[in-house]
Motif scaffolding. Structure first.
Motif, PDB file in Angstrom:
ATOM      1  N   GLU A  25       0.833  -1.214   0.000  1.00 57.28           N
ATOM      2  CA  GLU A  25       0.000   0.000   0.000  1.00 57.28           C
ATOM      3  C   GLU A  25       0.865   1.261   0.000  1.00 57.28           C
ATOM      4  O   GLU A  25       0.567   2.232  -0.705  1.00 57.28           O
ATOM      5  CB  GLU A  25      -0.920   0.007   1.238  1.00 57.28           C
ATOM      6  CG  GLU A  25      -1.856  -1.176   1.353  1.00 57.28           C
ATOM      7  CD  GLU A  25      -3.163  -1.005   0.600  1.00 57.28           C
ATOM      8  OE1 GLU A  25      -3.196  -0.232  -0.379  1.00 57.28           O
ATOM      9  OE2 GLU A  25      -4.144  -1.658   0.997  1.00 57.28           O
ATOM     10  N   LEU A  26       1.918   1.252   0.800  1.00 57.48           N
ATOM     11  CA  LEU A  26       2.790   2.427   0.893  1.00 57.48           C
ATOM     12  C   LEU A  26       3.516   2.696  -0.424  1.00 57.48           C
ATOM     13  O   LEU A  26       3.596   3.839  -0.880  1.00 57.48           O
ATOM     14  CB  LEU A  26       3.811   2.249   2.024  1.00 57.48           C
ATOM     15  CG  LEU A  26       3.284   2.370   3.454  1.00 57.48           C
ATOM     16  CD1 LEU A  26       4.302   1.821   4.444  1.00 57.48           C
ATOM     17  CD2 LEU A  26       2.953   3.817   3.803  1.00 57.48           C
ATOM     18  N   SER A  27       4.018   1.646  -1.033  1.00 64.25           N
ATOM     19  CA  SER A  27       4.764   1.847  -2.283  1.00 64.25           C
ATOM     20  C   SER A  27       3.842   2.234  -3.434  1.00 64.25           C
ATOM     21  O   SER A  27       4.229   2.978  -4.332  1.00 64.25           O
ATOM     22  CB  SER A  27       5.568   0.594  -2.645  1.00 64.25           C
ATOM     23  OG  SER A  27       4.713  -0.514  -2.845  1.00 64.25           O
ATOM     24  N   ALA A  28       2.587   1.753  -3.388  1.00 66.37           N
ATOM     25  CA  ALA A  28       1.627   2.064  -4.452  1.00 66.37           C
ATOM     26  C   ALA A  28       1.119   3.500  -4.360  1.00 66.37           C
ATOM     27  O   ALA A  28       0.690   4.083  -5.356  1.00 66.37           O
ATOM     28  CB  ALA A  28       0.449   1.097  -4.393  1.00 66.37           C
ATOM     29  N   ARG A  29       1.157   4.072  -3.156  1.00 68.25           N
ATOM     30  CA  ARG A  29       0.655   5.439  -2.957  1.00 68.25           C
ATOM     31  C   ARG A  29       1.757   6.281  -2.308  1.00 68.25           C
ATOM     32  O   ARG A  29       1.645   6.688  -1.170  1.00 68.25           O
ATOM     33  CB  ARG A  29      -0.597   5.413  -2.068  1.00 68.25           C
ATOM     34  CG  ARG A  29      -1.748   4.628  -2.655  1.00 68.25           C
ATOM     35  CD  ARG A  29      -2.883   4.517  -1.674  1.00 68.25           C
ATOM     36  NE  ARG A  29      -4.017   3.795  -2.218  1.00 68.25           N
ATOM     37  CZ  ARG A  29      -4.131   2.481  -2.256  1.00 68.25           C
ATOM     38  NH1 ARG A  29      -3.148   1.726  -1.771  1.00 68.25           N
ATOM     39  NH2 ARG A  29      -5.201   1.897  -2.762  1.00 68.25           N
ATOM     40  N   ASN A  30       2.783   6.513  -3.054  1.00 64.54           N
ATOM     41  CA  ASN A  30       3.936   7.247  -2.534  1.00 64.54           C
ATOM     42  C   ASN A  30       4.085   8.545  -3.312  1.00 64.54           C
ATOM     43  O   ASN A  30       4.495   8.532  -4.469  1.00 64.54           O
ATOM     44  CB  ASN A  30       5.198   6.381  -2.656  1.00 64.54           C
ATOM     45  CG  ASN A  30       6.422   7.056  -2.076  1.00 64.54           C
ATOM     46  OD1 ASN A  30       6.313   7.940  -1.232  1.00 64.54           O
ATOM     47  ND2 ASN A  30       7.588   6.669  -2.543  1.00 64.54           N
ATOM     48  N   SER A  31       3.717   9.651  -2.691  1.00 65.07           N
ATOM     49  CA  SER A  31       3.770  10.941  -3.376  1.00 65.07           C
ATOM     50  C   SER A  31       5.157  11.556  -3.258  1.00 65.07           C
ATOM     51  O   SER A  31       5.762  11.564  -2.180  1.00 65.07           O
ATOM     52  CB  SER A  31       2.737  11.893  -2.780  1.00 65.07           C
ATOM     53  OG  SER A  31       2.914  13.191  -3.308  1.00 65.07           O
ATOM     54  N   ALA A  32       5.624  12.109  -4.357  1.00 63.48           N
ATOM     55  CA  ALA A  32       6.933  12.788  -4.364  1.00 63.48           C
ATOM     56  C   ALA A  32       6.921  14.009  -3.447  1.00 63.48           C
ATOM     57  O   ALA A  32       7.967  14.433  -2.947  1.00 63.48           O
ATOM     58  CB  ALA A  32       7.296  13.203  -5.785  1.00 63.48           C
ATOM     59  N   ASP A  33       5.713  14.550  -3.198  1.00 65.73           N
ATOM     60  CA  ASP A  33       5.600  15.741  -2.350  1.00 65.73           C
ATOM     61  C   ASP A  33       5.467  15.408  -0.864  1.00 65.73           C
ATOM     62  O   ASP A  33       5.421  16.298  -0.026  1.00 65.73           O
ATOM     63  CB  ASP A  33       4.391  16.589  -2.782  1.00 65.73           C
ATOM     64  CG  ASP A  33       4.566  17.141  -4.182  1.00 65.73           C
ATOM     65  OD1 ASP A  33       5.717  17.441  -4.561  1.00 65.73           O
ATOM     66  OD2 ASP A  33       3.552  17.243  -4.898  1.00 65.73           O
ATOM     67  N   GLY A  34       5.378  14.124  -0.562  1.00 63.63           N
ATOM     68  CA  GLY A  34       5.297  13.718   0.843  1.00 63.63           C
ATOM     69  C   GLY A  34       4.024  12.964   1.175  1.00 63.63           C
ATOM     70  O   GLY A  34       3.017  13.056   0.465  1.00 63.63           O
ATOM     71  N   ASN A  35       4.085  12.203   2.247  1.00 63.29           N
ATOM     72  CA  ASN A  35       2.964  11.378   2.686  1.00 63.29           C
ATOM     73  C   ASN A  35       2.704  11.560   4.179  1.00 63.29           C
ATOM     74  O   ASN A  35       3.652  11.735   4.957  1.00 63.29           O
ATOM     75  CB  ASN A  35       3.270   9.893   2.448  1.00 63.29           C
ATOM     76  CG  ASN A  35       3.687   9.595   1.026  1.00 63.29           C
ATOM     77  OD1 ASN A  35       2.879   9.641   0.106  1.00 63.29           O
ATOM     78  ND2 ASN A  35       4.972   9.317   0.818  1.00 63.29           N
ATOM     79  N   LEU A  36       1.433  11.507   4.533  1.00 60.35           N
ATOM     80  CA  LEU A  36       1.036  11.405   5.945  1.00 60.35           C
ATOM     81  C   LEU A  36       0.538   9.990   6.156  1.00 60.35           C
ATOM     82  O   LEU A  36      -0.151   9.449   5.290  1.00 60.35           O
ATOM     83  CB  LEU A  36      -0.110  12.365   6.284  1.00 60.35           C
ATOM     84  CG  LEU A  36      -0.112  13.780   5.721  1.00 60.35           C
ATOM     85  CD1 LEU A  36      -1.390  14.487   6.138  1.00 60.35           C
ATOM     86  CD2 LEU A  36       1.095  14.515   6.220  1.00 60.35           C
ATOM     87  N   VAL A  37       0.863   9.396   7.282  1.00 60.34           N
ATOM     88  CA  VAL A  37       0.402   8.038   7.561  1.00 60.34           C
ATOM     89  C   VAL A  37      -0.290   8.012   8.919  1.00 60.34           C
ATOM     90  O   VAL A  37       0.275   8.452   9.925  1.00 60.34           O
ATOM     91  CB  VAL A  37       1.571   7.029   7.530  1.00 60.34           C
ATOM     92  CG1 VAL A  37       1.060   5.624   7.865  1.00 60.34           C
ATOM     93  CG2 VAL A  37       2.258   7.029   6.158  1.00 60.34           C
ATOM     94  N   PHE A  38      -1.514   7.502   8.915  1.00 62.71           N
ATOM     95  CA  PHE A  38      -2.299   7.337  10.138  1.00 62.71           C
ATOM     96  C   PHE A  38      -2.490   5.841  10.372  1.00 62.71           C
ATOM     97  O   PHE A  38      -2.906   5.116   9.462  1.00 62.71           O
ATOM     98  CB  PHE A  38      -3.669   8.017   9.996  1.00 62.71           C
ATOM     99  CG  PHE A  38      -3.596   9.499   9.792  1.00 62.71           C
ATOM    100  CD1 PHE A  38      -3.795  10.384  10.846  1.00 62.71           C
ATOM    101  CD2 PHE A  38      -3.312  10.036   8.527  1.00 62.71           C
ATOM    102  CE1 PHE A  38      -3.724  11.755  10.656  1.00 62.71           C
ATOM    103  CE2 PHE A  38      -3.227  11.412   8.331  1.00 62.71           C
ATOM    104  CZ  PHE A  38      -3.434  12.272   9.396  1.00 62.71           C
ATOM    105  N   ILE A  39      -2.190   5.382  11.583  1.00 65.98           N
ATOM    106  CA  ILE A  39      -2.278   3.958  11.900  1.00 65.98           C
ATOM    107  C   ILE A  39      -3.246   3.782  13.072  1.00 65.98           C
ATOM    108  O   ILE A  39      -2.998   4.281  14.169  1.00 65.98           O
ATOM    109  CB  ILE A  39      -0.891   3.382  12.244  1.00 65.98           C
ATOM    110  CG1 ILE A  39       0.123   3.688  11.124  1.00 65.98           C
ATOM    111  CG2 ILE A  39      -0.977   1.874  12.462  1.00 65.98           C
ATOM    112  CD1 ILE A  39       1.559   3.278  11.446  1.00 65.98           C
TER     113      ILE A  39
END
Length: 206
Positions: free
Chosen positions: A65-79
């Motif tokens: 999931e992380l590699s499929a939705r990896n933005s060059a401008d940055g990512n926020l992750v909520f767990i």
């Protein structure tokens, strides 16, 4: 364009909310509206909640999931996990405290490969009528375990300098009117309150 990835179970997915679709979907609409009004950068939010999932399932799918939705401008992750892990079924805890902590740390470490902005989300309180009771699904949950698992999450957030979203404290006092009939999932009011708490967090990235 920043991506926000919300990993979780049915409470992340928004189950039992036929009006707004849950707290993450409210945030999705809010971010989109702000962008269309010209009030900020584009923030694309992905609801990656799966009903019934535990941290075991999270670890299996998270790298993909992380590699499929990896933005060059940055990512926020909520767990957002724990409500299913802490449940007891047929006398056995689905994911015990020690394993839960280990799994959550592994999940955080996976997320750190893609994001500097990671938030752990507390487990919600459960309603009085199902506290310590085996329900129709065969699962037993208790508020005592909810507190213990939330303490684990708080400890990890502190150790790894992560954000911690404390929905538990916010819903605790009025939980009987903010939870749906099953005593686990929020109703529309509960999800709405969760979204209100989370909006200031995503506003920092708009």
């Amino acid at each position: 364009m920043v991506y926000g990835l919300f990993f979780g179970d049915s409470i992340t997915y928004g189950e039992y909310d036929g009006v707004f679709g849950g707290w993450v979907d409210i945030l999705k609409r809010y971010a989109l509206q702000k962008f269309h009004e010209g009030n900020g950068d584009e923030l694309i939010l992905f609801n990656l909640g799966i009903g019934g999932e535990t941290t075991e399932g999270l670890l299996r799918r998270m790298p993909v999931e992380l590699s499929a939705r990896n933005s060059a401008d940055g990512n926020l992750v909520f767990i957002s996990y724990g409500a299913n892990d802490l449940a007891i079924k047929e006398g056995v805890q689905v994911v015990n405290r020690e394993k839960f902590k280990e799994n959550m740390i592994r999940a955080v470490q996976q997320a750190q490969q893609y994001s500097n902005d990671i938030y752990l989300v507390s487990i919600l309180p459960i309603a009085k009528h199902i506290d310590g009771v085996v329900v129709s699904s065969g699962k037993l949950r208790s508020n005592e375990e909810v507190i213990a698992y939330n303490d684990i999450l708080k400890g990890i957030a502190a150790d790894y300098s992560l954000g911690y979203i404390d929905f538990h404290s916010a819903l605790l006092e009025d939980k009987e009117i903010l939870l749906s009939a099953d005593g686990v999932h929020p109703n529309e009011k509960g999800y709405g309150m969760m979204a209100e708490i989370a909006i200031p967090i995503i506003e920092k990235y708009l």
